[in-house]
Design a protein around this motif. Sequence first.
Motif, short mmCIF file in Angstrom:
data_model
loop_
_atom_site.label_atom_id
_atom_site.label_comp_id
_atom_site.label_asym_id
_atom_site.label_seq_id
_atom_site.Cartn_x
_atom_site.Cartn_y
_atom_site.Cartn_z
N GLN A 1 -26.01 -19.20 9.36
CA GLN A 1 -27.02 -18.98 8.34
C GLN A 1 -28.38 -19.48 8.83
O GLN A 1 -29.33 -18.73 8.91
N ARG A 2 -28.43 -20.76 9.12
CA ARG A 2 -29.72 -21.35 9.52
C ARG A 2 -29.54 -22.14 10.83
O ARG A 2 -28.46 -22.61 11.15
N LEU A 3 -30.68 -22.30 11.52
CA LEU A 3 -30.68 -23.10 12.75
C LEU A 3 -31.45 -24.38 12.52
O LEU A 3 -32.57 -24.36 12.01
N PHE A 4 -30.83 -25.50 12.88
CA PHE A 4 -31.53 -26.79 12.90
C PHE A 4 -31.79 -27.12 14.36
O PHE A 4 -30.85 -27.40 15.10
N VAL A 5 -33.05 -27.04 14.77
CA VAL A 5 -33.37 -27.22 16.19
C VAL A 5 -34.06 -28.56 16.40
O VAL A 5 -35.09 -28.86 15.80
N PHE A 6 -33.46 -29.38 17.26
CA PHE A 6 -33.99 -30.72 17.57
C PHE A 6 -34.53 -30.71 19.00
O PHE A 6 -33.83 -30.30 19.92
N SER B 1 -29.90 -29.70 2.79
CA SER B 1 -28.58 -29.20 2.35
C SER B 1 -27.85 -28.41 3.44
O SER B 1 -27.41 -27.27 3.23
N ILE B 2 -27.74 -29.03 4.60
CA ILE B 2 -27.01 -28.36 5.69
C ILE B 2 -25.58 -28.02 5.23
O ILE B 2 -24.98 -28.78 4.46
N SER B 3 -25.09 -26.87 5.70
CA SER B 3 -23.70 -26.52 5.40
C SER B 3 -22.99 -26.21 6.72
O SER B 3 -23.63 -26.10 7.76
N ARG B 4 -21.68 -26.03 6.63
CA ARG B 4 -20.93 -25.78 7.87
C ARG B 4 -21.22 -24.40 8.46
O ARG B 4 -20.82 -24.13 9.59
N SER B 5 -21.93 -23.54 7.71
CA SER B 5 -22.27 -22.26 8.32
C SER B 5 -23.65 -22.30 8.98
O SER B 5 -24.15 -21.29 9.47
#
Length: 379
Positions: free
Chosen positions: A36-41, A91-95
């Motif tokens: 769904q979404r990307l969290f980029v560090f 609200s990070i999720s497993r997807s």
Amino acid sequence: MPTIRVKLHKAGYPIVVGSNQATRLRSLIEARKSIQRLFVFYDAQLYALHSDYMRAAFKGWETLEFVLPRGERTKSQTTLGRLHDFLLTASISRSDFILACGGGVTTDVVGFAAATVLRGVSWGAVPSTLLGMVDAAIGGKTGINSPQGKNLIGAFWQPSFVLCDTRLLKTLPRRQMVAGLGEVAKYGGIEGEALLEPLSRLLSKDDLYDERLLARIIFRSAAAKARIVTSDERDMGVRMLLNLGHTFAHGIEKAAGYGRILHGEAVIIGLLAAWELSVLTGARETSKMTAYRSIIEQLLRHIPYRRVELDAVWHAMALDKKRQERKLRFVLLSRPGRAFLCDTVEVRAAKKALDRSLRRYAETGGTDAKNTGRQRPKP
Ligand SMILES: NC(=O)c1ccc[n+]([C@@H]2O[C@H](COP(=O)([O-])OP(=O)(O)OC[C@H]3O[C@@H](n4cnc5c(N)ncnc54)[C@H](O)[C@@H]3O)[C@@H](O)[C@H]2O)c1
Ligand SMILES: [Zn+2]
């Protein structure tokens, strides 16, 4: 460059090595269909230098970015807390999917945040230092430091992929490059010719940044580490061979004062000590052993000179308390490509090997070091 497949008990993942891999990064993310979404560090320096290039790979996905301060201190409870806050507030999720882009510091702490948030969210690693590409990003060890010591808190959490883009190395400071080559030389000792040949070619050129040679070196080093950790996922046996040169290196780092000598630089001095110890305990000085020594010596010349006392290193290795008759355990070589664990090393031989390598470092260390801000003292 072919893809390396890391085969694990539960699941496997690919390690990709090449230059200009933004499109490949995109397809690796796309392959995970449900994202769904990307969290980029990002490591702060990488962000400053390469984020525009990397962002092209994320087009079309809702992307949330987070920039981590550079340096070892980032591997802390405080940073981990900030990462958890950031992920949970959004609200990070497993997807969703987490990407760690940076050196070993970034992949360690972000990988650990991925392991622990919601009891585990999928992540990918884009290592941007040579050490990250050949070592830190491979093997699934994630974690942070604590006041009691380095890497004491962590988890095994395998990434979904590791993408090594040699383009990112163009901006890596030379000292960091040499430190990464120290780990490569370690794999060379374990693997032999397949790695030592491209490494020696790279060192004989005037250009440590030759992308084609670096890609070969990274590919073979990463494959070596992947193979070793696959056969020993939980760090119990063969993985010990990866400690070649490291017992000495840890003592050297500590005695010099952390940060004054980089870990990979200490590994180079430690490899020379391991070479000396191997010969002292019976390895023959064949042409291959001599060629390996010459590679280590070339690297040694690139390390800035720092004063390191034998007794301080010995003390830091906690060996000064061992009685003379006690036997010690070291990884040794019978020749390059033949590393083995030896439990019967004499204390005296280990100290002699260390002394020889420190003397050599004192004689030649820093000869080829550029821009390290420190000159060798006049004799
Ligand atoms: N998990 C493991 O199995 C494992 C194995 C080995 C090391 N490690 C850990 O890795 C860490 C060391 O990693 P490291 O040597 O990559 O250090 P690092 O992550 O601190 O990076 C080194 C420096 O390079 C900069 N940098 C990163 N990419 C760059 C680029 N492309 N261009 C210019 N500058 C760039 C960073 O800002 C930093 O200042 C240590 O914390 C160590 O414990 C972990
Ligand atoms: Zn190391």
